[in-house]
Enzyme design. Sequence first.
Site, PDB file in Angstrom:
ATOM      1  N   ASP A 156       0.818  -1.208   0.000  1.00  0.00           N
ATOM      2  CA  ASP A 156       0.000   0.000   0.000  1.00  0.00           C
ATOM      3  C   ASP A 156       0.853   1.261   0.000  1.00  0.00           C
ATOM      4  O   ASP A 156       0.655   2.169  -0.826  1.00  0.00           O
ATOM      5  CB  ASP A 156      -0.938  -0.025   1.214  1.00  0.00           C
ATOM      6  N   ALA A 175      -4.828   2.369  -0.722  1.00  0.00           N
ATOM      7  CA  ALA A 175      -4.644   1.634  -1.969  1.00  0.00           C
ATOM      8  C   ALA A 175      -5.211   0.228  -1.865  1.00  0.00           C
ATOM      9  O   ALA A 175      -5.893  -0.251  -2.780  1.00  0.00           O
ATOM     10  CB  ALA A 175      -3.164   1.593  -2.340  1.00  0.00           C
ATOM     11  N   ASP A 176      -4.946  -0.452  -0.774  1.00  0.00           N
ATOM     12  CA  ASP A 176      -5.466  -1.807  -0.594  1.00  0.00           C
ATOM     13  C   ASP A 176      -6.987  -1.831  -0.692  1.00  0.00           C
ATOM     14  O   ASP A 176      -7.565  -2.717  -1.332  1.00  0.00           O
ATOM     15  CB  ASP A 176      -5.041  -2.365   0.761  1.00  0.00           C
ATOM     16  N   ARG A 177      -7.631  -0.877  -0.072  1.00  0.00           N
ATOM     17  CA  ARG A 177      -9.095  -0.925  -0.016  1.00  0.00           C
ATOM     18  C   ARG A 177      -9.734  -0.422  -1.315  1.00  0.00           C
ATOM     19  O   ARG A 177     -10.743  -0.972  -1.771  1.00  0.00           O
ATOM     20  CB  ARG A 177      -9.607  -0.162   1.204  1.00  0.00           C
TER      21      ARG A 177
END
Length: 400
Positions: free
Chosen positions: A143, A172-174
């Site tokens: 991320d 970014a991950d989500r």
Amino acid sequence: MAVSNTGPLAGIRVLDLSSVIMGPFATQILGDLGADVVKIESPSGDNMRAAGPMRNPGMGAIYLHLNRNKRSAVVDLKTPQGRHACLELAKTADVLLYNTRPQAMARLGLAYADVERVNPKLVYVGAYGFGGRGPYAGKPAYDDLIQGMTGLASLYQQSSGEVPRYAPLALADRVVGMHVAIAMLAGVLQARSSGVGQQIEVPMFEAMSQLVLGDHLGGQTFKPPIGPSGYARMLTENRRPYATSDGYVCLLIYNDKQWRSFFDLIGRPELANDPVFANHTARGEHIAEVYRFVAETLIGHTSEYWLEGFTQADIPVSPLYSVDDLIDDPHMQAVGQLVDLQHPSEGAIRTPAPIGSYSKTPLSIRRSAPKLGEHTREILGEAGLNAADIDAMLASGAAA
């Protein structure tokens, strides 16, 4: 937790080989919508199990949220028995998700060609750092790295002169996790209509680049460029919660009507005809001056004064919340956006509710986040392995 599955994705099975946040968030979304999510973990378990706070080892807070509505089986994919079991499970699945690099899946003997042979209808989704056609293919990504490479961290510096920084959440991950969920659904819809699955790639770098450039491509939208990149309103220094005499408020004066109401509220109606404030385009061309004027005005009164005044003037305004304020917000409580649960091993917990209201296929939290390998026997049995095979895998360490 015995809750019937009435979600719109009931009947779809997801084989989830992912870990940490991006992949598990994607499958959490599908699980909340009713999909049967089978979480395959290594003997050491998903890394997020170890991220505190926690009451018991292996059951960290973020893990509990990300992995509800799932079942956990421990299968060592590096063993021949584990690989065989995974391929047997793939025969029963609609979609397989992984977030290691494709080269790692190939080394395990679980590349798309391997899986397609046992289930041509399977949707095979890889979610990882960079698209396979570019020079960064195969590079590791997290991320923080993706936030930095897509310009997000530098936007803080550009807008306020601060040092570059990451957004204080796994943004970014989500964000990419939502793209992954959409991709899985799109693949399943296509496979069910055509009878043939496919391989899908969802790269973090490209997905977050789309997010950033959608706002900030700016003058570089045109060829040749007609100006610099960047969305000026987003980058002006005073686009932040406005300081009042005793705190902060969040405010957006946006259209012409709202600006006229603002000038009336502060006793400056003549400013509605000022060239700087006259219309949306003019304000955009002088956005730093416009936001600075608002900031200098709001510092003169209390937050309560402005919240009341802007509300009466029908100008969008809200208080500035901390995370604890958000948890206690009356609207959150009224709509049940935090759900109280009794976890079998962790006791009383609360978790964010599934998103949305479905009139005919209501969503639910049917399962608490599982302990490591809690459903190994059950899941391997569903894949067609007999009791002796499962006992042998457990004895050898190929399963746990």
